[in-house]
Design a protein around this motif. Structure first.
Motif, PDB file in Angstrom:
ATOM      1  N   ALA A 168      -2.790 -18.075  41.714  1.00  0.00           N
ATOM      2  CA  ALA A 168      -3.436 -17.728  40.453  1.00  0.00           C
ATOM      3  C   ALA A 168      -2.900 -16.398  39.966  1.00  0.00           C
ATOM      4  N   VAL A 169      -3.062 -16.180  38.665  1.00  0.00           N
ATOM      5  CA  VAL A 169      -2.663 -14.925  38.036  1.00  0.00           C
ATOM      6  C   VAL A 169      -3.935 -14.243  37.574  1.00  0.00           C
ATOM      7  N   ARG A 170      -4.019 -12.959  37.809  1.00  0.00           N
ATOM      8  CA  ARG A 170      -5.199 -12.224  37.373  1.00  0.00           C
ATOM      9  C   ARG A 170      -4.925 -11.674  35.975  1.00  0.00           C
ATOM     10  N   ILE A 171      -5.759 -12.057  35.046  1.00  0.00           N
ATOM     11  CA  ILE A 171      -5.663 -11.565  33.679  1.00  0.00           C
ATOM     12  C   ILE A 171      -6.973 -10.847  33.398  1.00  0.00           C
ATOM     13  N   GLY A 172      -6.900  -9.529  33.311  1.00  0.00           N
ATOM     14  CA  GLY A 172      -8.122  -8.737  33.179  1.00  0.00           C
ATOM     15  C   GLY A 172      -8.931  -8.862  34.442  1.00  0.00           C
ATOM     16  N   LYS A 173     -10.167  -9.323  34.306  1.00  0.00           N
ATOM     17  CA  LYS A 173     -11.036  -9.485  35.468  1.00  0.00           C
ATOM     18  C   LYS A 173     -11.134 -10.925  35.929  1.00  0.00           C
ATOM     19  N   GLN A 174     -10.327 -11.806  35.339  1.00  0.00           N
ATOM     20  CA  GLN A 174     -10.436 -13.221  35.661  1.00  0.00           C
ATOM     21  C   GLN A 174      -9.121 -13.774  36.190  1.00  0.00           C
ATOM     22  N   TYR A 175      -9.250 -14.799  37.022  1.00  0.00           N
ATOM     23  CA  TYR A 175      -8.080 -15.512  37.513  1.00  0.00           C
ATOM     24  C   TYR A 175      -7.759 -16.655  36.563  1.00  0.00           C
TER      25      TYR A 175
END
Length: 180
Positions: free
Chosen positions: A36-43
């Motif tokens: 997964a990629v973390r974008i901000g606080k979400q995956y």
């Protein structure tokens, strides 16, 4: 790279698609089972990484349907258990066992289950010791024959003629047994 080439799913979407709890999917990400990629606080999970987890091939031309719903992958069928496969779950409770004896017994049981066996399905063992109650529990999961062998060994270790679990407590002069 356009949106049709790489779709991203949220953890919640993946959980819903797989019928899992959101925490389970997050644990998959943390453990490295799901990329997964973390974008901000979400995956965010790519379509390809989702497909790699489920074992389903990625269709490079398929996108979201026009109604905006997420396509649901068909899970691969679970392997059928072998004919006559038996798994036993056992909990052994040993009362009046001191901490030193519990540690020795735990080490002995764990080591014996890790020794080479001619079985495809090895035993899984967990030990828990409650100091306040001087009680040990051994949880055993595995085949019937291997479980029976381990239970026989534990019975032999706890027998009255065996001093493997003899206390090393100086108040008893090292002669007392931890098991009542």
């Amino acid at each position: 790279m356009g949106n049709d080439e790489r779709e991203l799913y949220s953890v919640g979407e993946v959980a819903e698609l797989l019928g899992l709890h959101v925490r389970t999917v997050r644990n998959y990400v943390r453990e490295g089972r799901l990329k997964a990629v973390r974008i901000g606080k979400q995956y965010r999970i790519s379509k390809e990484d989702f497909a790699a987890l489920t074992g389903r091939p990625v269709d490079g031309t398929a996108g979201h349907p026009a109604d905006g719903t997420v396509p649901v992958p068909v899970p691969a069928p679970a392997p059928a258990p072998a004919l006559g496969h038996v798994e036993v779950s056992s909990i052994v409770q040993i009362d009046a066992l001191g901490p030193d004896a519990a540690h020795r017994l735990s080490t002995f049981v764990t080591a014996s289950t890790q020794s080479a066996r001619d079985t495809v399905d090895p035993l899984r063992v967990q030990t828990v010791y409650d100091k306040e109650r001087t009680r040990m529990k051994i949880v055993i999961l595995g085949g019937a024959a291997a479980t029976a062998d381990l239970l026989h060994m534990i019975d032999g270790l706890l027998g009255p003629d065996n001093d493997l679990l003899a206390s090393t407590d100086t108040s008893t002069g090292g002669q007392g047994a931890d098991r009542a």
